[in-house]
Scaffold this motif. Structure first.
Motif, PDB file in Angstrom:
ATOM      1  N   THR A 255       1.111  -1.011   0.233  1.00 35.02           N
ATOM      2  CA  THR A 255       0.051  -0.044   0.108  1.00 35.02           C
ATOM      3  C   THR A 255       1.004   1.234   0.171  1.00 35.02           C
ATOM      4  O   THR A 255       2.292   1.098   0.431  1.00 35.02           O
ATOM      5  N   PRO A 356      -6.889   9.811  -6.248  1.00 39.95           N
ATOM      6  CA  PRO A 356      -6.054   8.587  -4.510  1.00 39.95           C
ATOM      7  C   PRO A 356      -5.299   8.583  -4.976  1.00 39.95           C
ATOM      8  O   PRO A 356      -4.180   9.079  -5.802  1.00 39.95           O
ATOM      9  N   ASP A 358      -2.972   5.992  -5.097  1.00 37.30           N
ATOM     10  CA  ASP A 358      -2.251   5.636  -5.088  1.00 37.30           C
ATOM     11  C   ASP A 358      -1.996   6.463  -6.616  1.00 37.30           C
ATOM     12  O   ASP A 358      -0.720   5.487  -7.120  1.00 37.30           O
ATOM     13  N   SER A 516     -19.554   2.185   0.523  1.00 36.63           N
ATOM     14  CA  SER A 516     -19.166   3.623   1.122  1.00 36.63           C
ATOM     15  C   SER A 516     -19.865   4.201   0.109  1.00 36.63           C
ATOM     16  O   SER A 516     -19.802   5.588   0.334  1.00 36.63           O
ATOM     17  N   ARG A 631      -7.128   9.071 -14.687  1.00 38.36           N
ATOM     18  CA  ARG A 631      -8.379   8.651 -13.602  1.00 38.36           C
ATOM     19  C   ARG A 631     -10.085  10.150 -13.878  1.00 38.36           C
ATOM     20  O   ARG A 631      -9.438  10.582 -13.842  1.00 38.36           O
ATOM     21  N   ASN A 648      -7.540  -4.097 -10.813  1.00 34.80           N
ATOM     22  CA  ASN A 648      -7.130  -2.869  -9.238  1.00 34.80           C
ATOM     23  C   ASN A 648      -9.189  -3.167  -8.244  1.00 34.80           C
ATOM     24  O   ASN A 648      -9.403  -2.248  -9.275  1.00 34.80           O
ATOM     25  N   ALA A 650     -10.051  -0.560  -6.468  1.00 34.43           N
ATOM     26  CA  ALA A 650      -9.992   0.569  -6.330  1.00 34.43           C
ATOM     27  C   ALA A 650     -10.954   1.194  -7.913  1.00 34.43           C
ATOM     28  O   ALA A 650     -11.647   2.048  -7.922  1.00 34.43           O
ATOM     29  N   SER A 653     -15.087   0.611  -7.613  1.00 35.98           N
ATOM     30  CA  SER A 653     -15.609   1.579  -7.047  1.00 35.98           C
ATOM     31  C   SER A 653     -15.889   3.388  -7.202  1.00 35.98           C
ATOM     32  O   SER A 653     -16.712   3.945  -7.711  1.00 35.98           O
ATOM     33  N   GLU A 654     -14.427   2.983  -7.504  1.00 34.11           N
ATOM     34  CA  GLU A 654     -14.390   4.820  -8.132  1.00 34.11           C
ATOM     35  C   GLU A 654     -14.899   4.862  -9.163  1.00 34.11           C
ATOM     36  O   GLU A 654     -16.124   5.963  -9.643  1.00 34.11           O
ATOM     37  N   ARG A 690     -11.669  -9.796  -4.844  1.00 37.59           N
ATOM     38  CA  ARG A 690     -11.390  -8.174  -3.853  1.00 37.59           C
ATOM     39  C   ARG A 690     -12.459  -7.365  -3.895  1.00 37.59           C
ATOM     40  O   ARG A 690     -12.632  -6.679  -3.651  1.00 37.59           O
TER      41      ARG A 690
END
Length: 712
Positions: A255, A356, A358, A516, A631, A648, A650, A653-654, A690
């Motif tokens: 991370t 984000p 990362d 979330s 992004r 990924n 992430a 959710s994005e 994941r």
């Protein structure tokens, strides 16, 4: 584009033709529209020619280790067939002591073409032996390290027990392993494997936490280890015994928060290994010089000097590793430091809070992914841009290292500098998956091969397992990634085969399907059947065109809102197939669509996003790598179709929570009507885990409960 560097006469070095390469993605302005990923599927003809072996500096190298007299004739005969004309007699010259930070030979250009083959050095230079150089003299005031029989370095490299080594190599030849699995609070799920011998046990690999001060360090590294110890977490302390025992590690829990600790541990381990190796060579050389007629044999070297390879994704990552190394080593001098600063360091970008962590870690600063750098240590000096064959450490991206090896030209191919690598550290491997993974495979396939040329090697000092072509089984490989994928598992099974064993570490995933989100969005996961991985693309396309496309292509009723369907496609090859379907298939002839991929220019991206937002495009095709590199914030999304599960988590959710949630907040779609559809097969299990969680993924991959699963 920078102008080419002028030819210069470099003091203390031969004349060299100097060139500057203007590469796509290499020099970019820092404004967001100009940021382009380096997509490296193929090389053009002009990119393939005149590629340097390394970012070599201009300084000459001296050497202290002379091969034994019986091997001089052999080396001369080997080198004679590779030189043309009369080779000038080598002689020692007084080396100019450089007190400045940068040598007079430092140049602005990023790459330097070496027109001299490694076997034909200019007058005044001597070839560098595999172990050390003339500058590597033993410091009489340095702390003396007593040999510890329990030190893993002594057990594996310095004084391996022949019978034990033979048994382990035989077990590896039979692919016979003893396995053990455990659940660690600090490390997560741990799978340990050691070669299956009568005395083998994998328990020693995961023996709990250990302080760096107890990691069999050389005395000079104890104080730096004490400095960084207080910043390490229980996870780092649990990894310490595994790494310092030379076991291969595939770590799937990297991370942004734990990256600095992983960097400190791996750099300390690399420095400890390099200096132990060097000191062993120097001490044995001193013994041979003192007792020339004893007939004692010392096997303490490899074929070439480089021992550590750092595979990194960007130049900024290289900067972070070099900063860690200099903080640990605290060298009195740093040669070519300014050149390194000029070519690797850039101000870090301010992307804003909408990006984000990362993304900011990966792309802030110099995000060029085509580089290589040799680094050499002497008693007081750290030298940047050393020749690869004179280096202790090689830093490189997979693309940059493949260019250096020149694999596309059989006559010029050179990868002997990788023949004696004993430690590979690969960081941010998940980011490398977004580039051409073939480059990573090429690097691992060319590690620890028998060299084609002698390169000044003293074969009387080469370790026997190098001569027996078993070096790959003594190499340690450390791979740090945010998550694990089938490609990384392939590295684990194929290229992690150390006699010290190997460990795979991955976190348990609780799974948060939009937990979330402030809106309870409907998420439907649909499983389709694919008999084998090779059949997956065709089965996926058939399921998409027969089960999902009809809903997207249904004519809208008068006065109905636009369709607004975002189709997320992880693979570019799948993206091309789906784009061609929407462009030419009769079933989609009434559907207007836009497309955004990693190759789409900025102007076309703006147009596609604008038309999608105002409803002129009913469907927008969007690739995984476009999202990785950019992004984008896409507005007007009323439904999401995921052609495949993103690696990924992430991204999930994005795109689903972020894009759909924004549309709900803007009043473009009602929360009850917003929906996400996700296609998956049993071959997507790792990525699916994941997202839905470790507890749910098992039943979703089986056939006992149907093939449709709804979440809110």
């Amino acid at each position: 584009m920078a102008p080419p560097a002028k030819k210069q006469k470099i003091e203390g070095a031969p004349r060299r033709a100097l060139t500057r390469r203007a590469q796509d993605g290499g020099v970019r302005t820092k404004s967001e529209p100009s940021r382009r990923p380096v997509i490296d599927h193929t090389f053009s003809s002009d990119e393939e020619q005149d590629l340097p072996n390394d970012d070599s500096g201009s300084d000459t190298e001296a050497v202290a280790l002379r091969p034994a007299a019986s091997y001089n004739a052999l080396l001369q005969s080997l080198g004679a067939s590779h030189t043309t004309g009369k080779v000038q007699k080598k002689k020692k010259t007084k080396r100019r002591h450089e007190t400045r930070e940068d040598s007079p030979g430092d140049l602005d250009n990023d790459f330097e073409e070496d027109i001299l083959p490694s076997e034909q050095q200019p007058e005044g230079e001597e070839q560098t032996a595999a172990g050390a150089s003339e500058e590597d003299v033993i410091d009489p005031f340095a702390p003396v390290d007593e040999e510890d029989a329990s030190d893993p370095f002594e057990i594996l490299f310095a004084n391996p027990e022949d019978n034990d080594l033979s048994q382990k190599l035989d077990a590896l030849a039979r692919d016979s392993w003893k396995k053990d699995e455990a659940l660690s609070k600090a490390l997560g799920r741990l799978s340990a494997m050691v070669p299956d011998t009568s005395s083998a046990s994998s328990a020693y690999i995961h023996r709990g936490q250990m302080s760096l001060r107890d990691a069999h360090l050389k005395k000079r590294w104890i104080e730096p280890a004490t400095r960084i110890q207080e910043d390490l977490s229980p996870l780092h302390n649990a990894l310490t015994p595994i790494i310092f025992n030379y076991a291969d590690v595939l770590f799937g829990g990297r991370t942004v928060e734990n990256a600095a600790g992983l960097r400190q541990i791996s750099c300390l381990h690399a420095l400890n290994h390099i200096f132990k190796t060097r000191d062993k060579v120097l001490k044995n050389t001193a013994k041979l010089a003192r007792d020339q007629n004893t007939g004692v044999e010392y096997r303490d070297q490899g074929f070439t000097r480089p021992k550590v390879l750092f595979l990194l994704e960007t130049r900024q990552s290289c900067v972070r590793y070099m900063e860690t190394i200099t903080q640990l080593a605290e060298p009195e001098q740093q040669e070519n430091r300014k050149r390194f600063q000029d070519t690797f360091v850039r101000p870090e970008d301010d992307f804003g809070e909408d990006r984000p962590d990362d993304f900011r870690e990966l792309f802030s600063g110099n995000d060029d992914n085509d580089f290589r750098l040799g680094v050499k240590f002497t008693r007081k000096t750290l030298k940047f841009y050393s020749q690869f064959y004179s280096s202790d450490i090689i830093f490189a991206s997979p693309l940059g290292l493949r260019r250096a090896m020149k694999l596309d030209d059989v006559k010029k191919a050179d990868y002997d500098f990788l023949s004696s690598i004993e430690l590979v550290i690969m960081d941010q491997a998940d980011a490398m998956l977004m580039q051409n993974w073939d480059h990573v495979e090429h690097v691992f396939e060319h590690l620890n091969l028998q060299p084609k040329q002698p390169h000044g090697c003293d074969f009387s000092r080469v370790r026997k397992w190098y001569l027996d072509n078993q070096a790959k089984h003594l190499r340690q490989t450390l791979v740090f990634s945010a998550y694990l994928t089938p490609e990384l598992n392939g590295i684990h099974s194929t290229h992690m085969r150390s006699i010290a064993g190997k460990v795979k570490l991955q976190q348990r995933h609780p799974g948060t399907p939009l937990a979330s989100s402030t809106h309870p969005l409907r998420q439907t996961f649909t499983r389709f059947a694919a008999r084998a991985p090779a059949a997956d693309p065709d089965a996926r396309f058939k399921h998409f065109t027969t089960a999902l496309v009809p809903a997207l292509t249904r004519p809208a009723q008068p006065g109905a809102p636009p369709v607004g369907a975002l189709v997320f496609i992880p693979s570019y090859l799948d993206f091309v197939r789906v784009r061609n379907f929407f462009a030419g298939a009769p079933a989609a002839q009434h559907v207007s669509f836009g497309a955004v991929s990693e190759y789409t220019d900025v102007r076309e991206v703006r147009r596609a996003r604008s038309h999608f937002f105002d409803g002129r495009h009913a469907v927008l095709l969007y690739t995984g790598r476009a999202h990785h590199f950019r992004r984008y914030r896409i507005r007007g999304v009323r439904s999401v179709v995921m052609y495949g599960v993103p690696e990924n988590p992430a991204f999930y959710s994005e795109i689903v929570a972020g894009f759909l949630g924004a549309s709900i907040n803007e009043g473009l779609v009602d929360a009850a009507e917003a929906r996400a559809r996700i296609m998956f097969s049993k071959w997507d299990g790792m990525a699916l885990e994941r997202i839905v969680g470790s507890d749910r993924v098992g039943r979703m991959l089986k056939d006992v409960e149907g093939d449709t699963f709804d979440f809110r």
